[in-house]
Scaffold this motif. Structure first.
Motif, PDB file in Angstrom:
ATOM      1  N   TYR A   6       6.948 -11.031   4.854  1.00  0.00           N
ATOM      2  CA  TYR A   6       6.762 -11.160   3.119  1.00  0.00           C
ATOM      3  C   TYR A   6       8.085 -11.396   2.689  1.00  0.00           C
ATOM      4  CZ  TYR A   6       2.843  -9.761   3.349  1.00  0.00           C
ATOM      5  OH  TYR A   6       0.586  -9.650   4.513  1.00  0.00           O
ATOM      6  N   ASP A   7       8.836 -12.420   2.021  1.00  0.00           N
ATOM      7  CA  ASP A   7       9.551 -12.859   0.933  1.00  0.00           C
ATOM      8  C   ASP A   7       9.281 -13.217  -0.473  1.00  0.00           C
ATOM      9  OD1 ASP A   7      12.501 -13.745   0.005  1.00  0.00           O
ATOM     10  OD2 ASP A   7      11.796 -15.478   1.558  1.00  0.00           O
ATOM     11  N   PHE A   8       9.038 -12.221  -1.528  1.00  0.00           N
ATOM     12  CA  PHE A   8       9.411 -12.362  -2.636  1.00  0.00           C
ATOM     13  C   PHE A   8       9.822 -13.113  -3.514  1.00  0.00           C
ATOM     14  CE2 PHE A   8       8.231  -8.193  -0.147  1.00  0.00           C
ATOM     15  CZ  PHE A   8       7.427  -8.327  -0.204  1.00  0.00           C
ATOM     16  N   GLY A   9       9.238 -13.216  -4.404  1.00  0.00           N
ATOM     17  CA  GLY A   9       9.778 -14.325  -5.426  1.00  0.00           C
ATOM     18  C   GLY A   9      10.123 -16.566  -5.054  1.00  0.00           C
ATOM     19  N   GLN A  36      -2.078  -2.544  -7.385  1.00  0.00           N
ATOM     20  CA  GLN A  36      -2.637  -2.263  -7.431  1.00  0.00           C
ATOM     21  C   GLN A  36      -3.036  -1.124  -5.845  1.00  0.00           C
ATOM     22  OE1 GLN A  36      -3.703   1.194  -9.672  1.00  0.00           O
ATOM     23  NE2 GLN A  36      -5.239   1.469  -7.954  1.00  0.00           N
ATOM     24  N   SER A  37      -3.191  -2.630  -5.514  1.00  0.00           N
ATOM     25  CA  SER A  37      -3.759  -2.596  -3.535  1.00  0.00           C
ATOM     26  C   SER A  37      -2.032  -2.077  -3.420  1.00  0.00           C
ATOM     27  CB  SER A  37      -4.184  -3.937  -3.231  1.00  0.00           C
ATOM     28  OG  SER A  37      -2.679  -5.047  -3.359  1.00  0.00           O
ATOM     29  N   ALA A  38      -1.323  -2.288  -3.884  1.00  0.00           N
ATOM     30  CA  ALA A  38      -0.222  -1.511  -2.841  1.00  0.00           C
ATOM     31  C   ALA A  38      -0.027  -0.221  -3.233  1.00  0.00           C
ATOM     32  CB  ALA A  38       1.247  -2.215  -3.611  1.00  0.00           C
ATOM     33  N   ALA A  39      -0.347   0.265  -4.207  1.00  0.00           N
ATOM     34  CA  ALA A  39      -0.430   1.665  -4.369  1.00  0.00           C
ATOM     35  C   ALA A  39      -1.327   2.158  -3.623  1.00  0.00           C
ATOM     36  CB  ALA A  39      -0.524   2.042  -6.220  1.00  0.00           C
ATOM     37  N   GLU A  40      -2.445   1.508  -3.228  1.00  0.00           N
ATOM     38  CA  GLU A  40      -3.831   2.507  -2.706  1.00  0.00           C
ATOM     39  C   GLU A  40      -3.711   2.363  -1.221  1.00  0.00           C
ATOM     40  OE1 GLU A  40      -7.209  -0.094  -3.463  1.00  0.00           O
ATOM     41  OE2 GLU A  40      -7.144   0.589  -5.597  1.00  0.00           O
ATOM     42  N   LEU A  41      -2.375   1.070  -0.403  1.00  0.00           N
ATOM     43  CA  LEU A  41      -1.914   0.952   1.050  1.00  0.00           C
ATOM     44  C   LEU A  41      -1.065   2.303   0.890  1.00  0.00           C
ATOM     45  CD1 LEU A  41      -1.901  -0.316   3.391  1.00  0.00           C
ATOM     46  CD2 LEU A  41      -0.486  -1.406   2.579  1.00  0.00           C
ATOM     47  N   ALA A  42       0.194   2.627  -0.218  1.00  0.00           N
ATOM     48  CA  ALA A  42       0.792   3.845   0.132  1.00  0.00           C
ATOM     49  C   ALA A  42      -0.194   4.882   0.228  1.00  0.00           C
ATOM     50  CB  ALA A  42       1.897   3.713  -1.175  1.00  0.00           C
ATOM     51  N   THR A  43      -0.711   4.985  -0.211  1.00  0.00           N
ATOM     52  CA  THR A  43      -1.213   7.045  -0.566  1.00  0.00           C
ATOM     53  C   THR A  43      -1.825   7.001   0.763  1.00  0.00           C
ATOM     54  OG1 THR A  43      -2.385   6.425  -2.157  1.00  0.00           O
ATOM     55  CG2 THR A  43      -3.771   8.134  -1.423  1.00  0.00           C
ATOM     56  N   VAL A  44      -1.343   7.737   1.460  1.00  0.00           N
ATOM     57  CA  VAL A  44      -1.740   8.203   3.165  1.00  0.00           C
ATOM     58  C   VAL A  44      -2.138   9.237   2.924  1.00  0.00           C
ATOM     59  CG1 VAL A  44       0.006   9.468   5.486  1.00  0.00           C
ATOM     60  CG2 VAL A  44       0.774   7.174   3.519  1.00  0.00           C
ATOM     61  N   PRO A  45      -3.838   9.631   3.993  1.00  0.00           N
ATOM     62  CA  PRO A  45      -4.112  11.139   4.252  1.00  0.00           C
ATOM     63  C   PRO A  45      -2.844  11.582   4.767  1.00  0.00           C
ATOM     64  CG  PRO A  45      -4.760   9.554   5.419  1.00  0.00           C
ATOM     65  CD  PRO A  45      -4.309   8.882   4.917  1.00  0.00           C
ATOM     66  N   PRO A  46      -3.679  13.038   4.149  1.00  0.00           N
ATOM     67  CA  PRO A  46      -2.489  13.813   5.108  1.00  0.00           C
ATOM     68  C   PRO A  46      -2.831  14.514   6.271  1.00  0.00           C
ATOM     69  CG  PRO A  46      -3.772  15.024   3.725  1.00  0.00           C
ATOM     70  CD  PRO A  46      -4.028  13.690   3.000  1.00  0.00           C
ATOM     71  N   PRO A  47      -2.090  15.088   7.716  1.00  0.00           N
ATOM     72  CA  PRO A  47      -2.525  15.189   8.535  1.00  0.00           C
ATOM     73  C   PRO A  47      -3.817  15.715   8.950  1.00  0.00           C
ATOM     74  CG  PRO A  47      -0.245  15.917   8.770  1.00  0.00           C
ATOM     75  CD  PRO A  47      -0.887  15.116   7.169  1.00  0.00           C
ATOM     76  N   TYR A  48      -4.618  15.620   9.601  1.00  0.00           N
ATOM     77  CA  TYR A  48      -6.050  16.841   9.947  1.00  0.00           C
ATOM     78  C   TYR A  48      -5.241  17.812  10.274  1.00  0.00           C
ATOM     79  CZ  TYR A  48     -10.145  18.601  11.582  1.00  0.00           C
ATOM     80  OH  TYR A  48     -11.912  19.561  12.049  1.00  0.00           O
ATOM     81  N   ASP A  49      -4.799  18.735  11.348  1.00  0.00           N
ATOM     82  CA  ASP A  49      -4.259  19.179  11.174  1.00  0.00           C
ATOM     83  C   ASP A  49      -2.530  19.428  11.243  1.00  0.00           C
ATOM     84  OD1 ASP A  49      -3.698  19.005  14.185  1.00  0.00           O
ATOM     85  OD2 ASP A  49      -6.374  20.376  14.386  1.00  0.00           O
ATOM     86  N   THR A 112      -3.047  -6.887   7.707  1.00  0.00           N
ATOM     87  CA  THR A 112      -2.428  -8.413   7.093  1.00  0.00           C
ATOM     88  C   THR A 112      -0.253  -7.695   7.608  1.00  0.00           C
ATOM     89  OG1 THR A 112      -2.229  -6.903   5.134  1.00  0.00           O
ATOM     90  CG2 THR A 112      -3.235  -8.283   4.685  1.00  0.00           C
ATOM     91  N   GLN A 113      -0.138  -6.364   7.731  1.00  0.00           N
ATOM     92  CA  GLN A 113       1.090  -6.318   8.299  1.00  0.00           C
ATOM     93  C   GLN A 113       1.888  -5.838   6.597  1.00  0.00           C
ATOM     94  OE1 GLN A 113       2.787  -9.231  11.269  1.00  0.00           O
ATOM     95  NE2 GLN A 113       0.723  -9.886  11.820  1.00  0.00           N
ATOM     96  N   ARG A 114       1.253  -5.821   5.945  1.00  0.00           N
ATOM     97  CA  ARG A 114       1.815  -5.536   4.717  1.00  0.00           C
ATOM     98  C   ARG A 114       2.200  -3.998   4.623  1.00  0.00           C
ATOM     99  NH1 ARG A 114      -1.743  -5.696  -0.631  1.00  0.00           N
ATOM    100  NH2 ARG A 114       0.265  -4.841  -2.369  1.00  0.00           N
ATOM    101  N   GLY A 130       6.909  -6.257   4.614  1.00  0.00           N
ATOM    102  CA  GLY A 130       5.594  -5.995   5.749  1.00  0.00           C
ATOM    103  C   GLY A 130       6.844  -5.511   7.028  1.00  0.00           C
ATOM    104  N   ILE A 131       5.784  -5.090   7.821  1.00  0.00           N
ATOM    105  CA  ILE A 131       6.465  -4.503   8.730  1.00  0.00           C
ATOM    106  C   ILE A 131       7.282  -5.433   9.547  1.00  0.00           C
ATOM    107  CG2 ILE A 131       4.930  -4.850  10.315  1.00  0.00           C
ATOM    108  CD1 ILE A 131       6.856  -1.710  10.317  1.00  0.00           C
ATOM    109  N   TYR A 132       6.961  -6.557   9.846  1.00  0.00           N
ATOM    110  CA  TYR A 132       8.094  -7.684   9.956  1.00  0.00           C
ATOM    111  C   TYR A 132       9.439  -7.764   9.447  1.00  0.00           C
ATOM    112  CZ  TYR A 132      10.602 -11.451  12.724  1.00  0.00           C
ATOM    113  OH  TYR A 132      11.242 -12.787  13.067  1.00  0.00           O
ATOM    114  N   ASN A 133       9.097  -7.620   8.854  1.00  0.00           N
ATOM    115  CA  ASN A 133      10.914  -7.178   7.951  1.00  0.00           C
ATOM    116  C   ASN A 133      11.482  -6.187   8.237  1.00  0.00           C
ATOM    117  OD1 ASN A 133       9.008  -9.246   6.273  1.00  0.00           O
ATOM    118  ND2 ASN A 133       9.628  -8.868   4.564  1.00  0.00           N
ATOM    119  N   LEU A 134      10.946  -5.434   8.379  1.00  0.00           N
ATOM    120  CA  LEU A 134      11.261  -4.356   8.697  1.00  0.00           C
ATOM    121  C   LEU A 134      12.493  -4.534  10.199  1.00  0.00           C
ATOM    122  CD1 LEU A 134       9.444  -1.219   7.342  1.00  0.00           C
ATOM    123  CD2 LEU A 134      11.741  -2.101   5.851  1.00  0.00           C
TER     124      LEU A 134
END
Length: 164
Positions: A6-9, A36-49, A112-114, A130-134
């Motif tokens: 992912y190369d932005f701009g 908004q889609s980035a904000a939704e992806l960044a929302t991580v559910p808490p661990p089950y336990d 998407t590897q986003r 992107g995960i590859y970017n990292l």
């Protein structure tokens, strides 16, 4: 599947044209919808336990200096990241000027590897790449400040300290 960079701009494969976002030429929605889609992806559910949390295996992605451009001088902001096999991103952000550290938490979209991550408790601040970017020495990232404003940053991999 092939890694996605992912190369932005301008000159990159993620472009903003007339309030629309295009990835490799494909229209993926409005600028607001993309944020908004980035904000939704960044929302991580808490661990089950606690047991689930304890069993999570983390793979380090590295420590990066955060830069606004390739020409920036001595870094003062750093982020250290790891990823779980489930695609959860976790880490720490540290600003050496203010001596403030914050948690980084997000996840990887397996299709998407986003990657999208939140910094601290601010719901309006979302970082994406992107995960590859990292896996690279320099990773372009897009920082969303709500749905109205986004800026380009660069993560520059820091050398691992030499063992004594």
């Amino acid at each position: 599947s092939q890694p996605i960079f992912y190369d932005f701009g301008p000159g990159g494969n993620v472009n903003f044209i007339a309030n629309r976002v295009f990835i490799s030429g494909a229209d993926v929605g409005s600028v607001e919808e993309f944020a908004q889609s980035a904000a939704e992806l960044a929302t991580v559910p808490p661990p089950y336990d606690e047991e689930e949390l304890d069993e999570t295996e983390w793979m380090p992605l590295g420590t990066f200096a955060v830069s606004t451009s390739e020409d920036e001088g001595e870094p003062t902001r750093y982020v250290q990241l790891a990823v779980s096999q489930q695609g959860i991103i976790s880490g720490t952000y540290f600003n050496s000027q203010t001596e403030v550290s914050q948690t980084v938490l997000g996840q990887v979209d397996h299709d998407t590897q986003r990657v999208a991550m939140r910094l601290g408790e601010d719901d309006n601040l979302v970082i994406e790449t992107g995960i590859y970017n990292l896996t690279l020495d320099e990773a372009p990232v897009l920082v969303h400040f709500g749905a109205e404003r986004s800026e380009f940053f660069l993560l520059v991999r820091m050398d691992e300290p030499e063992e004594e």
